[in-house]
Design a protein around this motif. Sequence first.
Motif, PDB file in Angstrom:
ATOM      1  N   LEU A  39       0.823  -1.212   0.000  1.00 21.78           N
ATOM      2  CA  LEU A  39       0.000   0.000   0.000  1.00 21.78           C
ATOM      3  C   LEU A  39       0.855   1.258   0.000  1.00 21.78           C
ATOM      4  O   LEU A  39       0.525   2.235  -0.679  1.00 21.78           O
ATOM      5  N   CYS A  40       1.938   1.243   0.730  1.00 20.08           N
ATOM      6  CA  CYS A  40       2.847   2.394   0.717  1.00 20.08           C
ATOM      7  C   CYS A  40       3.500   2.557  -0.649  1.00 20.08           C
ATOM      8  O   CYS A  40       3.753   3.682  -1.087  1.00 20.08           O
ATOM      9  N   ALA A  41       3.758   1.449  -1.322  1.00 19.59           N
ATOM     10  CA  ALA A  41       4.378   1.510  -2.651  1.00 19.59           C
ATOM     11  C   ALA A  41       3.468   2.229  -3.652  1.00 19.59           C
ATOM     12  O   ALA A  41       3.954   2.858  -4.593  1.00 19.59           O
ATOM     13  N   LEU A  42       2.167   2.149  -3.445  1.00 19.14           N
ATOM     14  CA  LEU A  42       1.235   2.841  -4.339  1.00 19.14           C
ATOM     15  C   LEU A  42       1.437   4.354  -4.306  1.00 19.14           C
ATOM     16  O   LEU A  42       1.110   5.043  -5.263  1.00 19.14           O
ATOM     17  N   PHE A  43       1.982   4.870  -3.222  1.00 15.27           N
ATOM     18  CA  PHE A  43       2.147   6.315  -3.056  1.00 15.27           C
ATOM     19  C   PHE A  43       3.586   6.785  -3.247  1.00 15.27           C
ATOM     20  O   PHE A  43       3.902   7.932  -2.941  1.00 15.27           O
ATOM     21  N   ASN A  44       4.454   5.906  -3.763  1.00 16.99           N
ATOM     22  CA  ASN A  44       5.868   6.261  -3.902  1.00 16.99           C
ATOM     23  C   ASN A  44       6.118   7.511  -4.737  1.00 16.99           C
ATOM     24  O   ASN A  44       7.073   8.231  -4.490  1.00 16.99           O
ATOM     25  N   VAL A  50       5.359   7.547   1.821  1.00 15.14           N
ATOM     26  CA  VAL A  50       5.770   7.153   3.171  1.00 15.14           C
ATOM     27  C   VAL A  50       7.205   6.651   3.063  1.00 15.14           C
ATOM     28  O   VAL A  50       7.483   5.699   2.334  1.00 15.14           O
ATOM     29  N   ALA A  51       8.102   7.291   3.775  1.00 18.90           N
ATOM     30  CA  ALA A  51       9.526   6.925   3.717  1.00 18.90           C
ATOM     31  C   ALA A  51       9.719   5.502   4.224  1.00 18.90           C
ATOM     32  O   ALA A  51       8.979   5.021   5.087  1.00 18.90           O
ATOM     33  N   ALA A  52      10.725   4.828   3.670  1.00 19.78           N
ATOM     34  CA  ALA A  52      10.997   3.435   4.047  1.00 19.78           C
ATOM     35  C   ALA A  52      11.178   3.245   5.551  1.00 19.78           C
ATOM     36  O   ALA A  52      10.606   2.310   6.115  1.00 19.78           O
ATOM     37  N   GLN A  55       7.852   3.078   7.092  1.00 17.14           N
ATOM     38  CA  GLN A  55       7.165   1.824   6.782  1.00 17.14           C
ATOM     39  C   GLN A  55       7.615   0.716   7.732  1.00 17.14           C
ATOM     40  O   GLN A  55       6.803  -0.069   8.219  1.00 17.14           O
ATOM     41  N   HIS A  56       8.918   0.681   7.994  1.00 12.88           N
ATOM     42  CA  HIS A  56       9.444  -0.350   8.896  1.00 12.88           C
ATOM     43  C   HIS A  56       8.902  -0.163  10.315  1.00 12.88           C
ATOM     44  O   HIS A  56       8.590  -1.139  11.002  1.00 12.88           O
ATOM     45  N   VAL A  57       8.778   1.078  10.734  1.00 12.84           N
ATOM     46  CA  VAL A  57       8.232   1.350  12.062  1.00 12.84           C
ATOM     47  C   VAL A  57       6.763   0.923  12.122  1.00 12.84           C
ATOM     48  O   VAL A  57       6.317   0.331  13.108  1.00 12.84           O
ATOM     49  N   LEU A  58       6.011   1.214  11.058  1.00 15.02           N
ATOM     50  CA  LEU A  58       4.611   0.772  11.001  1.00 15.02           C
ATOM     51  C   LEU A  58       4.514  -0.748  11.073  1.00 15.02           C
ATOM     52  O   LEU A  58       3.672  -1.301  11.783  1.00 15.02           O
ATOM     53  N   PHE A  59       5.380  -1.423  10.337  1.00 15.22           N
ATOM     54  CA  PHE A  59       5.373  -2.889  10.350  1.00 15.22           C
ATOM     55  C   PHE A  59       5.734  -3.425  11.727  1.00 15.22           C
ATOM     56  O   PHE A  59       5.065  -4.306  12.257  1.00 15.22           O
ATOM     57  N   TRP A  60       6.789  -2.899  12.307  1.00 16.79           N
ATOM     58  CA  TRP A  60       7.266  -3.411  13.593  1.00 16.79           C
ATOM     59  C   TRP A  60       6.258  -3.128  14.698  1.00 16.79           C
ATOM     60  O   TRP A  60       6.009  -3.957  15.555  1.00 16.79           O
ATOM     61  N   GLY A  61       5.682  -1.933  14.663  1.00 17.37           N
ATOM     62  CA  GLY A  61       4.745  -1.554  15.709  1.00 17.37           C
ATOM     63  C   GLY A  61       3.406  -2.241  15.572  1.00 17.37           C
ATOM     64  O   GLY A  61       2.829  -2.703  16.547  1.00 17.37           O
ATOM     65  N   GLY A  62       2.908  -2.328  14.361  1.00 11.81           N
ATOM     66  CA  GLY A  62       1.616  -2.956  14.144  1.00 11.81           C
ATOM     67  C   GLY A  62       0.509  -2.242  14.900  1.00 11.81           C
ATOM     68  O   GLY A  62       0.705  -1.242  15.560  1.00 11.81           O
TER      69      GLY A  62
END
Length: 113
Positions: A39-44, A50-52, A55-62
């Motif tokens: 989904l973030c890739a759609l807005f690249n 959304v900076a990489a 994205q990692h923080v979003l993934f890790w935090g959930g």
Amino acid sequence: MFLLIGAHEAQQHFGTIGLAVLAAIALVTLGRALAIYPLCALFNRSPLRVAAPHQHVLFWGGLRGALALALALGLPADFPQRDAVVTVTFGCRILDFCPGPDDDALLRRLGQL
């Protein structure tokens, strides 16, 4: 709060459904990755990129477990395997608390702190 709810509601021992808990954790992790990165890739190429590292923080935090646990606890008492659903959900939520202390380390490593 989660410990109290889980201790009260989880009627099964984790040892008996440990494989189900591990499978659920793997699926939740995969779901997070599939929800965030594509989904973030759609807005690249847009101003909403959304900076990489974010994205990692979003993934890790959930999104932590209040909603999932509330949905599991809201199942009717006569729902088939309700106790197993509550226990597996609770197992996933407990594991979500484990990465918590590492959030600062991740943010530092990504240069966000």
